[in-house]
Scaffold this motif. Structure first.
Motif, PDB file in Angstrom:
ATOM      1  N   GLU A  58      11.915  30.698 -32.369  1.00  0.00           N
ATOM      2  CA  GLU A  58      12.050  32.080 -31.919  1.00  0.00           C
ATOM      3  C   GLU A  58      12.115  33.039 -33.105  1.00  0.00           C
ATOM      4  O   GLU A  58      11.569  34.156 -33.053  1.00  0.00           O
ATOM      5  CB  GLU A  58      13.288  32.242 -31.041  1.00  0.00           C
ATOM      6  N   ALA A  59      12.764  32.615 -34.184  1.00  0.00           N
ATOM      7  CA  ALA A  59      12.841  33.469 -35.369  1.00  0.00           C
ATOM      8  C   ALA A  59      11.463  33.632 -36.001  1.00  0.00           C
ATOM      9  O   ALA A  59      11.105  34.725 -36.469  1.00  0.00           O
ATOM     10  CB  ALA A  59      13.823  32.884 -36.376  1.00  0.00           C
ATOM     11  N   ALA A  60      10.689  32.565 -36.018  1.00  0.00           N
ATOM     12  CA  ALA A  60       9.326  32.662 -36.537  1.00  0.00           C
ATOM     13  C   ALA A  60       8.477  33.554 -35.643  1.00  0.00           C
ATOM     14  O   ALA A  60       7.677  34.372 -36.129  1.00  0.00           O
ATOM     15  CB  ALA A  60       8.704  31.272 -36.649  1.00  0.00           C
TER      16      ALA A  60
ATOM     17  N   ARG B 163       1.603  28.427 -32.068  1.00  0.00           N
ATOM     18  CA  ARG B 163       2.466  29.511 -31.583  1.00  0.00           C
ATOM     19  C   ARG B 163       2.071  30.845 -32.206  1.00  0.00           C
ATOM     20  O   ARG B 163       2.022  31.883 -31.531  1.00  0.00           O
ATOM     21  CB  ARG B 163       3.929  29.206 -31.895  1.00  0.00           C
ATOM     22  N   ALA B 164       1.773  30.815 -33.506  1.00  0.00           N
ATOM     23  CA  ALA B 164       1.403  32.064 -34.184  1.00  0.00           C
ATOM     24  C   ALA B 164       0.081  32.602 -33.642  1.00  0.00           C
ATOM     25  O   ALA B 164      -0.058  33.804 -33.387  1.00  0.00           O
ATOM     26  CB  ALA B 164       1.311  31.828 -35.692  1.00  0.00           C
ATOM     27  N   LEU B 165      -0.898  31.725 -33.469  1.00  0.00           N
ATOM     28  CA  LEU B 165      -2.187  32.172 -32.937  1.00  0.00           C
ATOM     29  C   LEU B 165      -2.034  32.740 -31.525  1.00  0.00           C
ATOM     30  O   LEU B 165      -2.673  33.741 -31.178  1.00  0.00           O
ATOM     31  CB  LEU B 165      -3.175  31.013 -32.935  1.00  0.00           C
ATOM     32  N   THR B 166      -1.190  32.099 -30.717  1.00  0.00           N
ATOM     33  CA  THR B 166      -0.975  32.581 -29.351  1.00  0.00           C
ATOM     34  C   THR B 166      -0.403  33.989 -29.359  1.00  0.00           C
ATOM     35  O   THR B 166      -0.857  34.878 -28.619  1.00  0.00           O
ATOM     36  CB  THR B 166      -0.042  31.626 -28.593  1.00  0.00           C
TER      37      THR B 166
ATOM     38  N   TRP C  30       0.446  43.961 -38.393  1.00  0.00           N
ATOM     39  CA  TRP C  30      -0.576  43.317 -39.218  1.00  0.00           C
ATOM     40  C   TRP C  30      -1.816  44.190 -39.368  1.00  0.00           C
ATOM     41  O   TRP C  30      -2.237  44.859 -38.430  1.00  0.00           O
ATOM     42  CB  TRP C  30      -0.986  41.981 -38.598  1.00  0.00           C
ATOM     43  N   ARG C  31      -2.398  44.126 -40.559  1.00  0.00           N
ATOM     44  CA  ARG C  31      -3.679  44.757 -40.820  1.00  0.00           C
ATOM     45  C   ARG C  31      -4.697  43.661 -41.138  1.00  0.00           C
ATOM     46  O   ARG C  31      -4.328  42.582 -41.609  1.00  0.00           O
ATOM     47  CB  ARG C  31      -3.571  45.728 -41.993  1.00  0.00           C
ATOM     48  N   PRO C  32      -5.986  43.923 -40.924  1.00  0.00           N
ATOM     49  CA  PRO C  32      -6.986  42.891 -41.165  1.00  0.00           C
ATOM     50  C   PRO C  32      -7.030  42.389 -42.600  1.00  0.00           C
ATOM     51  O   PRO C  32      -7.468  41.257 -42.844  1.00  0.00           O
ATOM     52  CB  PRO C  32      -8.302  43.578 -40.781  1.00  0.00           C
ATOM     53  N   ASP C  33      -6.588  43.199 -43.580  1.00  0.00           N
ATOM     54  CA  ASP C  33      -6.623  42.728 -44.965  1.00  0.00           C
ATOM     55  C   ASP C  33      -5.326  42.030 -45.376  1.00  0.00           C
ATOM     56  O   ASP C  33      -5.189  41.604 -46.528  1.00  0.00           O
ATOM     57  CB  ASP C  33      -6.934  43.880 -45.916  1.00  0.00           C
ATOM     58  N   ASP C  34      -4.357  41.883 -44.463  1.00  0.00           N
ATOM     59  CA  ASP C  34      -3.151  41.113 -44.740  1.00  0.00           C
ATOM     60  C   ASP C  34      -3.453  39.616 -44.708  1.00  0.00           C
ATOM     61  O   ASP C  34      -4.476  39.180 -44.173  1.00  0.00           O
ATOM     62  CB  ASP C  34      -2.058  41.426 -43.713  1.00  0.00           C
ATOM     63  N   VAL C  35      -2.530  38.840 -45.269  1.00  0.00           N
ATOM     64  CA  VAL C  35      -2.618  37.378 -45.211  1.00  0.00           C
ATOM     65  C   VAL C  35      -1.312  36.845 -44.622  1.00  0.00           C
ATOM     66  O   VAL C  35      -0.227  37.153 -45.128  1.00  0.00           O
ATOM     67  CB  VAL C  35      -2.845  36.755 -46.604  1.00  0.00           C
ATOM     68  N   LEU C  36      -1.416  36.072 -43.551  1.00  0.00           N
ATOM     69  CA  LEU C  36      -0.268  35.397 -42.962  1.00  0.00           C
ATOM     70  C   LEU C  36      -0.338  33.932 -43.360  1.00  0.00           C
ATOM     71  O   LEU C  36      -1.291  33.225 -43.019  1.00  0.00           O
ATOM     72  CB  LEU C  36      -0.292  35.532 -41.434  1.00  0.00           C
ATOM     73  N   VAL C  37       0.668  33.467 -44.097  1.00  0.00           N
ATOM     74  CA  VAL C  37       0.744  32.066 -44.507  1.00  0.00           C
ATOM     75  C   VAL C  37       1.763  31.370 -43.623  1.00  0.00           C
ATOM     76  O   VAL C  37       2.921  31.806 -43.546  1.00  0.00           O
ATOM     77  CB  VAL C  37       1.144  31.934 -45.990  1.00  0.00           C
TER      78      VAL C  37
ATOM     79  N   VAL D 272       6.162  37.002 -36.581  1.00  0.00           N
ATOM     80  CA  VAL D 272       4.734  37.125 -36.271  1.00  0.00           C
ATOM     81  C   VAL D 272       4.492  38.305 -35.332  1.00  0.00           C
ATOM     82  O   VAL D 272       3.593  39.123 -35.560  1.00  0.00           O
ATOM     83  CB  VAL D 272       4.209  35.820 -35.649  1.00  0.00           C
ATOM     84  N   ALA D 273       5.293  38.387 -34.270  1.00  0.00           N
ATOM     85  CA  ALA D 273       5.067  39.424 -33.262  1.00  0.00           C
ATOM     86  C   ALA D 273       5.572  40.794 -33.716  1.00  0.00           C
ATOM     87  O   ALA D 273       5.083  41.823 -33.239  1.00  0.00           O
ATOM     88  CB  ALA D 273       5.755  39.030 -31.953  1.00  0.00           C
ATOM     89  N   GLY D 274       6.543  40.812 -34.632  1.00  0.00           N
ATOM     90  CA  GLY D 274       7.149  42.080 -35.017  1.00  0.00           C
ATOM     91  C   GLY D 274       6.556  42.725 -36.247  1.00  0.00           C
ATOM     92  O   GLY D 274       7.069  43.745 -36.722  1.00  0.00           O
TER      93      GLY D 274
END
Length: 293
Positions: free
Chosen positions: A16-18, A44-47, A27-34, A22-24
């Protein structure tokens, strides 16, 4: 990682913390989520991301193989060792353009009883579900980070099929349509069903063959198919013999979507979901921009 105000590091003790990170995040298209986790964390992140955004609006995504199963990361990344992936990540943090993008469609499962629609890279039903359940209940707590542990779950499942041992040998009754494999709704008794946008599964398995214009690599084996266990090595390599044909219950090819109706569970990236018996559509999104570490 190099110290930089552009790098934000969140440690999450719960799923839930993760999710909140992700949901909060705006995000911008030039950001990177690792994502430092396993297949379930990536799923879960993709969903969450694809629930509110189109694929083109997502940040670029990189996956560290830090979970119990890391089939997605192993397929997407240039390296398999965690330490080597960290070296690539350090390069990426120092220069966000250091790694080329590797766009990949994502599997989306849509059904009236599923909200939000779960998204991942590997869908499975039938005997695959029994293997996942065995892994989660018997093996995940015992060093489940190694691919051989998932291989042990596969071996146990096949042993159960060979011995006609419930629940491993129970076929899945489903109605399926997926042109060109099944141009119209077809009732089938299935041994296994999979659909994926991955090139290879755990242990280098490539359990699909055939061609077609669709984004989903799809394989189904009917319960009536002869020589299922004897032909398993060929099936896992994607190298069918001349008798592994649709008329004998062996189906494989590329499709745009699977439309299914069945009662029971399915797996998406190793996480289990219970279907409600409603019509289900397994499709593919537009490509998501992954960064191979």
């Amino acid at each position: 990682l190099p110290e930089s105000p552009s790098v934000r590091h969140h440690v999450s003790d719960t799923a839930e913390a993760a999710d909140a990170v992700v949901a909060g995040t705006d995000w911008r298209p030039d950001d990177v989520l690792v994502i430092n986790g396993g297949d379930g964390s990536v799923q879960r992140a993709l969903t969450l991301l694809l629930h509110t955004r189109d694929a083109a609006a997502l940040p670029r995504i990189a996956c560290l193989p830090g979970g119990s199963t890391n089939m997605t990361a192993f397929d997407l990344n240039e390296h398999r060792r965690y330490r080597d992936c960290l070296v690539s990540l350090r390069r990426l943090a120092a220069n966000p353009e250091a790694l080329p993008e590797a766009p990949r469609p994502v599997v989306r499962v849509e059904s009236p009883g599923l909200a939000p629609a779960p998204c991942g890279l590997f869908f499975g039903a039938g005997t695959i579900v029994q293997g996942v359940e065995y892994f989660q209940t018997r093996l995940r707590g015992d060093g489940g980070r190694h691919e051989l542990t998932a291989g042990a779950a596969l071996a146990r499942t096949l042993w159960g099929v060979a011995r006609s041992e419930p629940p491993f040998d129970a076929p899945l009754a489903a109605t399926v349509s997926a042109p060109p494999l099944w141009p119209q709704e077809t009732p089938l008794s299935l041994r296994l069903l999979l659909a994926t946008t991955l090139d290879r599964l755990f242990l280098g398995i490539r359990a699909y063959w055939g061609d077609g214009p669709g984004r989903l690599r799809t394989t189904a084996v009917e319960a009536r198919a002869p020589g299922f266990l004897r032909r398993m090595p060929r099936l896992l390599r994607g190298a069918p013999d001349p008798d592994m044909v649709p008329a004998a219950g062996y189906h494989s090819g590329r499709v745009d979507a699977l439309c299914l109706t069945f009662d029971g569970s399915f797996t998406l990236d190793g996480e289990l979901f219970t279907g409600s018996g409603d019509r289900m559509r397994v499709g593919a999104t537009d490509p998501v921009r992954f960064l191979p570490l």
